[in-house]
Design a protein around this motif. Structure first.
Motif, PDB file in Angstrom:
ATOM      1  N   ALA A  16       3.386 -42.864  62.251  1.00 47.34           N
ATOM      2  CA  ALA A  16       3.706 -41.385  62.373  1.00 47.34           C
ATOM      3  C   ALA A  16       3.085 -40.644  64.152  1.00 47.34           C
ATOM      4  O   ALA A  16       4.000 -40.090  64.205  1.00 47.34           O
ATOM      5  CB  ALA A  16       3.192 -40.306  60.991  1.00 47.34           C
ATOM      6  N   CYS A  26      -4.058 -43.160  62.142  1.00 46.65           N
ATOM      7  CA  CYS A  26      -2.362 -43.633  60.436  1.00 46.65           C
ATOM      8  C   CYS A  26      -2.098 -44.505  59.904  1.00 46.65           C
ATOM      9  O   CYS A  26      -1.470 -44.775  60.840  1.00 46.65           O
ATOM     10  CB  CYS A  26      -1.543 -42.613  61.430  1.00 46.65           C
ATOM     11  N   PRO A  27      -2.134 -44.098  59.273  1.00 43.73           N
ATOM     12  CA  PRO A  27      -2.000 -45.424  57.765  1.00 43.73           C
ATOM     13  C   PRO A  27      -0.267 -45.479  57.997  1.00 43.73           C
ATOM     14  O   PRO A  27       0.547 -46.571  57.794  1.00 43.73           O
ATOM     15  CB  PRO A  27      -2.244 -45.248  56.712  1.00 43.73           C
ATOM     16  N   ALA A  28       0.661 -44.232  58.645  1.00 43.30           N
ATOM     17  CA  ALA A  28       1.750 -44.505  58.281  1.00 43.30           C
ATOM     18  C   ALA A  28       2.774 -44.732  60.369  1.00 43.30           C
ATOM     19  O   ALA A  28       3.750 -44.734  60.381  1.00 43.30           O
ATOM     20  CB  ALA A  28       2.795 -43.446  57.856  1.00 43.30           C
ATOM     21  N   PRO A  63       0.520 -32.911  58.601  1.00 45.76           N
ATOM     22  CA  PRO A  63       0.271 -32.134  59.719  1.00 45.76           C
ATOM     23  C   PRO A  63       0.319 -30.915  60.974  1.00 45.76           C
ATOM     24  O   PRO A  63       2.206 -31.678  60.913  1.00 45.76           O
ATOM     25  CB  PRO A  63      -0.498 -33.295  60.515  1.00 45.76           C
ATOM     26  N   ASN A 121       3.558 -39.420  55.952  1.00 47.16           N
ATOM     27  CA  ASN A 121       2.875 -38.845  53.938  1.00 47.16           C
ATOM     28  C   ASN A 121       1.581 -38.329  53.354  1.00 47.16           C
ATOM     29  O   ASN A 121       1.134 -38.019  52.322  1.00 47.16           O
ATOM     30  CB  ASN A 121       2.949 -40.193  53.257  1.00 47.16           C
ATOM     31  N   GLY A 122       1.704 -37.604  54.409  1.00 45.52           N
ATOM     32  CA  GLY A 122       0.368 -36.258  54.159  1.00 45.52           C
ATOM     33  C   GLY A 122      -1.057 -36.529  54.040  1.00 45.52           C
ATOM     34  O   GLY A 122      -1.760 -36.153  53.119  1.00 45.52           O
ATOM     35  N   HIS A 123      -1.697 -37.647  54.508  1.00 46.84           N
ATOM     36  CA  HIS A 123      -3.066 -38.297  54.072  1.00 46.84           C
ATOM     37  C   HIS A 123      -4.200 -37.497  54.666  1.00 46.84           C
ATOM     38  O   HIS A 123      -4.286 -37.110  53.844  1.00 46.84           O
ATOM     39  CB  HIS A 123      -3.499 -39.312  54.657  1.00 46.84           C
ATOM     40  N   GLY A 124      -3.693 -36.610  55.670  1.00 47.10           N
ATOM     41  CA  GLY A 124      -4.746 -35.636  56.530  1.00 47.10           C
ATOM     42  C   GLY A 124      -5.827 -35.694  57.379  1.00 47.10           C
ATOM     43  O   GLY A 124      -6.311 -35.510  57.982  1.00 47.10           O
ATOM     44  N   ILE A 125      -5.800 -37.510  56.982  1.00 39.78           N
ATOM     45  CA  ILE A 125      -6.637 -38.171  58.161  1.00 39.78           C
ATOM     46  C   ILE A 125      -6.824 -37.478  59.706  1.00 39.78           C
ATOM     47  O   ILE A 125      -7.570 -37.020  59.998  1.00 39.78           O
ATOM     48  CB  ILE A 125      -6.473 -39.551  58.248  1.00 39.78           C
ATOM     49  N   CYS A 126      -5.556 -37.470  59.941  1.00 40.28           N
ATOM     50  CA  CYS A 126      -5.733 -36.631  61.444  1.00 40.28           C
ATOM     51  C   CYS A 126      -5.929 -36.131  61.733  1.00 40.28           C
ATOM     52  O   CYS A 126      -6.734 -35.666  62.559  1.00 40.28           O
ATOM     53  CB  CYS A 126      -4.156 -37.782  62.196  1.00 40.28           C
ATOM     54  N   LEU A 182       4.775 -36.344  66.360  1.00 42.50           N
ATOM     55  CA  LEU A 182       4.788 -36.905  64.996  1.00 42.50           C
ATOM     56  C   LEU A 182       5.913 -37.124  64.345  1.00 42.50           C
ATOM     57  O   LEU A 182       6.752 -35.965  64.114  1.00 42.50           O
ATOM     58  CB  LEU A 182       3.800 -35.354  63.873  1.00 42.50           C
TER      59      LEU A 182
HETATM   60  S1  SF4 Z   1       0.235 -38.346  60.582  1.00 41.35           S
HETATM   61 FE1  SF4 Z   1      -0.434 -39.926  59.569  1.00 41.35          FE
HETATM   62  S2  SF4 Z   1      -3.115 -39.460  59.113  1.00 41.35           S
HETATM   63 FE2  SF4 Z   1      -1.721 -37.857  59.799  1.00 41.35          FE
HETATM   64  S3  SF4 Z   1      -1.085 -36.818  57.425  1.00 41.35           S
HETATM   65 FE3  SF4 Z   1       0.837 -38.252  58.297  1.00 41.35          FE
HETATM   66  S4  SF4 Z   1       0.336 -40.096  57.814  1.00 41.35           S
HETATM   67 FE4  SF4 Z   1      -1.686 -39.019  57.400  1.00 41.35          FE
END
Ligand code: SF4
Length: 66
Positions: A62, A58-60, A36, A15-20, A9
């Motif tokens: 990351a 992951c949109p970033a 994450p 940016n903390g979307h949390g999708i992952c 990571l």
């Molecule tokens: S790793 Fe990507 S999907 Fe997961 S919280 Fe960070 S930006 Fe969002």
């Protein structure tokens, strides 16, 4: 059997979307702020395809498998 595949990571890019964590619950958890947490240990079993899907989504950009 260990796969030799690890999930990493980039905390700066994230940016903390949390999708992952929703896509890869067997290898990604969220901390108390919603960011994450990955163990960095070798992935096994269903964690491998889950991590691959999470990294792609992951949109970033990351998350990386190495
Ligand atoms: S790793 Fe990507 S999907 Fe997961 S919280 Fe960070 S930006 Fe969002």
């Amino acid at each position: 059997m260990p796969s030799g595949t690890r999930l990493t990571l980039d905390r700066i890019a994230c940016n903390g979307h949390g999708i992952c964590a929703l896509m890869a619950p067997s290898c990604i958890t969220l901390d108390r702020w919603g960011y994450p947490v990955v163990s960095g240990e070798e992935l096994e079993g269903k964690a491998i395809p889950e991590a691959r899907r999470a990294a792609r989504a992951c949109p970033a950009k990351a998350l990386k498998l190495c």
